[in-house]
Design an enzyme around this catalytic site. Sequence first.
Site, short mmCIF file in Angstrom:
data_model
loop_
_atom_site.label_atom_id
_atom_site.label_comp_id
_atom_site.label_asym_id
_atom_site.label_seq_id
_atom_site.Cartn_x
_atom_site.Cartn_y
_atom_site.Cartn_z
NE ARG A 1 -2.93 -11.64 28.49
CZ ARG A 1 -3.45 -11.90 27.29
NH1 ARG A 1 -4.36 -12.83 27.18
NH2 ARG A 1 -3.10 -11.22 26.23
CB CYS B 1 2.89 -20.80 27.85
SG CYS B 1 3.35 -19.09 27.49
N GLY C 1 -0.02 -20.82 23.40
CA GLY C 1 -0.65 -20.18 22.25
C GLY C 1 -1.11 -18.81 22.70
CD GLU C 2 -4.06 -14.29 22.79
OE1 GLU C 2 -3.57 -13.62 23.73
OE2 GLU C 2 -5.27 -14.53 22.71
CB SER C 3 -4.45 -17.16 27.37
OG SER C 3 -4.32 -15.76 27.52
CB ILE D 1 7.67 -18.07 23.93
CG1 ILE D 1 8.87 -18.94 23.55
CG2 ILE D 1 7.21 -17.21 22.75
CD1 ILE D 1 8.56 -19.99 22.50
NE ARG D 2 3.02 -12.46 23.29
CZ ARG D 2 1.81 -12.78 22.84
NH1 ARG D 2 1.65 -13.71 21.93
NH2 ARG D 2 0.75 -12.15 23.29
CG HIS E 1 6.30 -22.98 25.46
ND1 HIS E 1 5.06 -23.22 24.90
CD2 HIS E 1 6.36 -21.65 25.69
CE1 HIS E 1 4.40 -22.07 24.80
NE2 HIS E 1 5.16 -21.11 25.28
CD GLU F 1 5.15 -26.88 24.54
OE1 GLU F 1 4.76 -25.77 24.12
OE2 GLU F 1 5.33 -27.11 25.76
#
Length: 195
Positions: A104, A77, A46-48, A133-134, A169, A171
């Site tokens: 990051r 991630c 997600g967004e850390s 992803i990023r 990821h 998942e």
Amino acid sequence: MKIGILALQGDFIKHGEHIKKLGPDPFYVRTPADLNEVDGLIIPGGESTTIGKLFVDFGLTETFQKRKETLPVFGTCAGMILMAREIIGRDQFSLDLMDISVERNAYGRQIDSFEAEINTGLSSLGTVQGVFIRAPRISRIGQEVEVLAQFEDFPVLIRQKNCLAASFHPELTENLNIHRYFIEMVNSNMEFNNA
């Protein structure tokens, strides 16, 4: 066995689907009481920065600090970023669970997302599909950190004691091996603590 999934932000539902396929019912963690109930915790991507802020805002910090020495944790991630001792170039919330330094978005922006086959050195894991992803890059590992898989000479799947982390990821693929490995970690920890 109760596998908790931090459900404040990010792709926690996908982790829950993998856990359910492996047997345990996923338990979504949002409160200190929730956190006290689990035998293991998954911190999703997600967004850390956002996940870290919500972790504090939802009052989870004190409960987590009491359990961090014995609670198995798996981060993917952004989850891995939050588990790192050092987040390079950023002054943001960290759980300081693993002796690693991370950068990051080191593999590029959203548009640069990619998939790659990742060969692990473990027969129980085999080859897994890495969805980046990023994604963060691990730039330093401490002596107690075990590298389970690398991509382009950088660690992407690591373990330190009760902690497991992936730059990618798992998942978002059909492969359940990494989640199965984490469940086995949780089970071993429960057996050890009950011995």
